[in-house]
Write a protein that holds these residues in place. Structure first.
Motif, PDB file in Angstrom:
ATOM      1  N   VAL A   1      -0.789  -5.516  10.849  1.00 16.40           N
ATOM      2  CA  VAL A   1      -0.882  -5.402   9.374  1.00 16.40           C
ATOM      3  C   VAL A   1      -1.846  -4.175   8.931  1.00 16.40           C
ATOM      4  O   VAL A   1      -1.552  -3.577   8.516  1.00 16.40           O
ATOM      5  CB  VAL A   1      -1.556  -6.836   8.838  1.00 16.40           C
ATOM      6  CG1 VAL A   1      -1.839  -6.357   7.469  1.00 16.40           C
ATOM      7  CG2 VAL A   1      -0.424  -7.752   8.984  1.00 16.40           C
ATOM      8  N   LEU A   2      -2.908  -4.043  10.081  1.00 19.34           N
ATOM      9  CA  LEU A   2      -3.953  -3.171   9.886  1.00 19.34           C
ATOM     10  C   LEU A   2      -3.144  -1.673   9.986  1.00 19.34           C
ATOM     11  O   LEU A   2      -3.328  -0.680   9.433  1.00 19.34           O
ATOM     12  CB  LEU A   2      -4.998  -3.032  10.894  1.00 19.34           C
ATOM     13  CG  LEU A   2      -5.958  -1.859  10.900  1.00 19.34           C
ATOM     14  CD1 LEU A   2      -6.650  -1.808   9.646  1.00 19.34           C
ATOM     15  CD2 LEU A   2      -7.154  -2.178  12.062  1.00 19.34           C
ATOM     16  N   PHE A   3      -2.375  -1.379  11.030  1.00 18.18           N
ATOM     17  CA  PHE A   3      -1.769  -0.236  11.412  1.00 18.18           C
ATOM     18  C   PHE A   3      -0.654  -0.156  10.576  1.00 18.18           C
ATOM     19  O   PHE A   3      -0.151   1.116  10.352  1.00 18.18           O
ATOM     20  CB  PHE A   3      -1.555  -0.084  12.878  1.00 18.18           C
ATOM     21  CG  PHE A   3      -2.626   0.029  13.707  1.00 18.18           C
ATOM     22  CD1 PHE A   3      -3.697   1.106  13.592  1.00 18.18           C
ATOM     23  CD2 PHE A   3      -3.037  -0.939  14.746  1.00 18.18           C
ATOM     24  CE1 PHE A   3      -4.824   1.137  14.372  1.00 18.18           C
ATOM     25  CE2 PHE A   3      -4.225  -0.822  15.488  1.00 18.18           C
ATOM     26  CZ  PHE A   3      -4.936   0.254  15.143  1.00 18.18           C
ATOM     27  N   GLY A   4       0.069  -1.125  10.017  1.00 16.04           N
ATOM     28  CA  GLY A   4       1.277  -1.033   9.057  1.00 16.04           C
ATOM     29  C   GLY A   4       0.706  -0.247   7.972  1.00 16.04           C
ATOM     30  O   GLY A   4       1.127   0.483   7.152  1.00 16.04           O
ATOM     31  N   ILE A   5      -0.566  -0.820   7.413  1.00 18.19           N
ATOM     32  CA  ILE A   5      -1.051  -0.360   6.207  1.00 18.19           C
ATOM     33  C   ILE A   5      -1.682   1.182   6.669  1.00 18.19           C
ATOM     34  O   ILE A   5      -1.256   2.207   5.400  1.00 18.19           O
ATOM     35  CB  ILE A   5      -2.214  -1.263   5.796  1.00 18.19           C
ATOM     36  CG1 ILE A   5      -1.940  -2.661   5.247  1.00 18.19           C
ATOM     37  CG2 ILE A   5      -3.500  -0.430   4.633  1.00 18.19           C
ATOM     38  CD1 ILE A   5      -3.198  -3.455   5.195  1.00 18.19           C
ATOM     39  N   ILE A   6      -2.188   1.405   7.545  1.00 17.47           N
ATOM     40  CA  ILE A   6      -2.561   2.956   7.577  1.00 17.47           C
ATOM     41  C   ILE A   6      -1.367   3.740   7.874  1.00 17.47           C
ATOM     42  O   ILE A   6      -1.401   5.036   7.051  1.00 17.47           O
ATOM     43  CB  ILE A   6      -3.402   2.965   9.020  1.00 17.47           C
ATOM     44  CG1 ILE A   6      -4.802   2.071   8.969  1.00 17.47           C
ATOM     45  CG2 ILE A   6      -3.772   4.450   9.370  1.00 17.47           C
ATOM     46  CD1 ILE A   6      -5.481   2.227  10.114  1.00 17.47           C
ATOM     47  N   GLY A   7      -0.255   3.309   8.494  1.00 11.05           N
ATOM     48  CA  GLY A   7       0.959   4.149   8.470  1.00 11.05           C
ATOM     49  C   GLY A   7       1.560   4.399   7.139  1.00 11.05           C
ATOM     50  O   GLY A   7       2.035   5.491   6.839  1.00 11.05           O
ATOM     51  N   SER A   8       1.421   3.385   6.281  1.00 12.19           N
ATOM     52  CA  SER A   8       1.977   3.423   5.028  1.00 12.19           C
ATOM     53  C   SER A   8       1.281   4.604   4.174  1.00 12.19           C
ATOM     54  O   SER A   8       2.045   4.982   2.989  1.00 12.19           O
ATOM     55  CB  SER A   8       1.932   2.137   4.058  1.00 12.19           C
ATOM     56  OG  SER A   8       0.640   2.084   3.735  1.00 12.19           O
ATOM     57  N   LEU A   9       0.011   4.768   4.342  1.00 12.13           N
ATOM     58  CA  LEU A   9      -0.632   5.916   3.846  1.00 12.13           C
ATOM     59  C   LEU A   9      -0.101   7.305   4.249  1.00 12.13           C
ATOM     60  O   LEU A   9      -0.524   8.205   3.430  1.00 12.13           O
ATOM     61  CB  LEU A   9      -2.398   5.978   4.124  1.00 12.13           C
ATOM     62  CG  LEU A   9      -2.606   4.628   3.773  1.00 12.13           C
ATOM     63  CD1 LEU A   9      -4.307   4.540   3.956  1.00 12.13           C
ATOM     64  CD2 LEU A   9      -2.641   4.385   2.334  1.00 12.13           C
TER      65      LEU A   9
ATOM     66  N   PRO B   1       0.944  -1.078   0.033  1.00 10.26           N
ATOM     67  CA  PRO B   1      -0.075  -0.134  -0.063  1.00 10.26           C
ATOM     68  C   PRO B   1       0.971   1.275   0.065  1.00 10.26           C
ATOM     69  O   PRO B   1       0.324   2.513  -0.363  1.00 10.26           O
ATOM     70  CB  PRO B   1      -0.825  -0.177   1.271  1.00 10.26           C
ATOM     71  CG  PRO B   1      -0.254  -1.193   2.300  1.00 10.26           C
ATOM     72  CD  PRO B   1       0.408  -2.195   1.265  1.00 10.26           C
ATOM     73  N   ALA B   2       2.166   1.392   0.628  1.00 10.19           N
ATOM     74  CA  ALA B   2       3.001   2.450   0.595  1.00 10.19           C
ATOM     75  C   ALA B   2       3.268   2.784  -1.140  1.00 10.19           C
ATOM     76  O   ALA B   2       3.150   3.780  -1.095  1.00 10.19           O
ATOM     77  CB  ALA B   2       4.241   2.122   1.102  1.00 10.19           C
ATOM     78  N   VAL B   3       3.512   1.873  -1.890  1.00 14.59           N
ATOM     79  CA  VAL B   3       3.539   2.010  -3.496  1.00 14.59           C
ATOM     80  C   VAL B   3       2.364   2.678  -3.745  1.00 14.59           C
ATOM     81  O   VAL B   3       2.509   3.743  -4.653  1.00 14.59           O
ATOM     82  CB  VAL B   3       3.919   0.897  -4.043  1.00 14.59           C
ATOM     83  CG1 VAL B   3       4.179   1.162  -5.521  1.00 14.59           C
ATOM     84  CG2 VAL B   3       5.556   0.255  -3.526  1.00 14.59           C
ATOM     85  N   PHE B   4       1.255   2.170  -3.632  1.00 11.14           N
ATOM     86  CA  PHE B   4       0.010   2.568  -4.143  1.00 11.14           C
ATOM     87  C   PHE B   4      -0.225   4.030  -3.413  1.00 11.14           C
ATOM     88  O   PHE B   4      -0.811   4.933  -4.278  1.00 11.14           O
ATOM     89  CB  PHE B   4      -1.231   1.531  -3.660  1.00 11.14           C
ATOM     90  CG  PHE B   4      -2.477   2.061  -4.254  1.00 11.14           C
ATOM     91  CD1 PHE B   4      -2.909   1.835  -5.529  1.00 11.14           C
ATOM     92  CD2 PHE B   4      -3.309   2.759  -3.443  1.00 11.14           C
ATOM     93  CE1 PHE B   4      -4.085   2.299  -5.891  1.00 11.14           C
ATOM     94  CE2 PHE B   4      -4.482   2.959  -3.850  1.00 11.14           C
ATOM     95  CZ  PHE B   4      -5.112   2.681  -5.088  1.00 11.14           C
TER      96      PHE B   4
END
Length: 432
Positions: A100-108, A50-53
């Motif tokens: 995983v959830l907060f890793g995805i949020i943080g990547s945003l 998600p960081a790339v996206f």
């Protein structure tokens, strides 16, 4: 130094310091909670995609709203995602799903935050009475300091408290970075009217993203500098995350691996600081050659794996060359990326830079498995021969001084005008 550059640099430093601390504390917390190395890898992978996206998509947003506001919001998102972990741990306990959830949020927040801060650079130069060379050199030097301090701060916190305490400090640095950015006047973050299309209807997000790609792909200069940065990140990740850990383990000195990062950061501090002091005194062509040739020498010395001392020396040389190259490219990006497209172009560049390290690590793992450590190290370093030749001989990289900036930059601006975004004032940032 005037207040705006000082506040900008302090905010950037705190954001990077927080990331550096989290880079040590977060994997340890995942291991403590899950007891699984596979879990730590899953969290890293889930955050990278998600960081790339986000880097690709959020660039459009950064080109639509005040860039100071975008920088503040993304720092707050990053800090909140980190602070949520110890909170959840205290209330219900953590599991791999929470990470995983907060890793995805943080990547945003991470990659878009970096993009928003970089998109602010030209306005900071214009408003701060500081040359682009001085600002970029100082930023590279402070980045190196953050890389040096982050693991030390994280280690101290882990000794005194635990990984959760380190994450609270990380969240605090993100909050402080956002608050500092608010001290920058709102006008600094506004996209200049000259960079907007006047009298035209708002463009859709997909069309804006496509226009940004058109400018990036249509500029030989931007393509070459992006490619050089991508290959450098890929090779460094392959050496640092796989080749060198295997090497130091084989010779029975795994404790020396941490000193490689220290040597690399010390070299970056030297290179960035040197550019800040003398960036305007030497030709840009000379700085470019120092960066690409120095990087080639650093990669070669490391890949030889002659001795631990030689590896550390190669890391210091590579860091110094990277500090010079990063500073120079930052200055050129300020001058040559159209004002209205900085978010999209820099977002794309940062997204690609996020994706490059995992590819390098996978390539190094395959080469080590099937060809052996020595051959893998040499093969990885040899990849730099192509970028080195491009840096030395490619025509778009031969004329880099201000008087040559318009050649390629105008090319990009023509695309920008055709896309309906209006012409950017190429090199305007250097007027400060």
């Amino acid at each position: 130094m005037k207040s705006i550059p000082a506040v900008y640099l302090a905010s950037s430093f705190l954001s990077l310091l927080g990331n550096s601390i989290a880079g040590v504390a977060l994997p340890l917390l995942v291991l403590q909670i899950t007891g699984s190395a596979l879990g730590a890898g899953a969290v890293a992978a889930a955050s990278a995609v998600p960081a790339v996206f986000a880097g690709l998509v959020m660039g459009v947003v950064i080109d639509r709203i005040n860039r100071r506001t975008a920088s503040c919001i993304t720092d707050l998102v990053s800090g909140a995602s980190v602070a949520a972990l110890p909170l959840v741990d205290a209330v219900t306990g953590l599991s791999i799903g929470w990470f995983v959830l907060f890793g995805i949020i943080g990547s945003l927040g991470d990659v878009p935050g970096l993009t928003a801060r970089e998109a602010l650079l030209p306005a900071v130069v214009r408003s701060g009475g500081l040359s682009a060379e001085r600002l970029m050199g100082l930023r590279e030097a402070l980045s190196a300091v953050a890389l040096l301090l982050g693991p030390a701060v994280a280690g101290t916190l882990l000794v005194l408290w635990d990984a959760s305490a380190a994450l609270w400090v990380t969240a605090a640095t993100s909050l402080a970075a956002a608050l500092l950015t608010l001290l920058i006047p709102r006008r600094v973050g506004e996209i200049p009217a000259a960079g907007r299309a006047e009298g035209t209807a708002p463009r859709g997000g997909w069309r804006m993203l496509r226009d940004g790609w058109r400018v990036l792909l249509g500029s030989p200069f931007l393509l070459l500098t992006t490619a050089l940065s991508l290959v450098s990140a890929l090779l460094l990740a392959a050496l640092q995350a796989l080749i060198l850990p295997v090497y130091f383990t084989q010779i029975g000195r795994p404790e020396l691996l941490g000193f490689v990062l220290t040597a690399l950061a010390a070299g970056m501090l030297l290179g960035g600081g040197g550019y800040a002091l003398a960036g305007t005194r030497l030709s840009r062509r000379g700085w470019l050659l120092a960066g690409v040739l120095g990087s080639g020498a650093g990669f070669g010395v490391i890949a030889a794996l002659a001795s631990p001392g030689a590896v550390l020396a190669g890391a210091a040389l590579l860091g110094a060359a990277s500090g010079v190259f990063g500073s120079l490219v930052g200055v050129l990006m300020i001058e040559r990326i159209p004002e209205a497209m900085r978010g999209r172009i820099m977002g794309t560049q940062n997204a690609l830079l996020t994706a490059a390290p995992p590819l390098g690590i996978v390539a190094a793992a395959l080469l080590t498995e099937f060809a052996g450590l020595g051959a893998a190290a040499i093969a990885i370093a040899a990849i730099w021969i192509g970028p080195l030749l491009l840096g030395v001989f490619a025509p778009p990289l031969r004329s880099l001084d201000r008087e040559g900036a318009g050649d390629d930059g105008d090319h990009g601006n023509d695309h920008d005008t055709a896309a309906g975004a209006g012409p950017a004032r190429n090199g305007e940032a250097h007027g400060a």
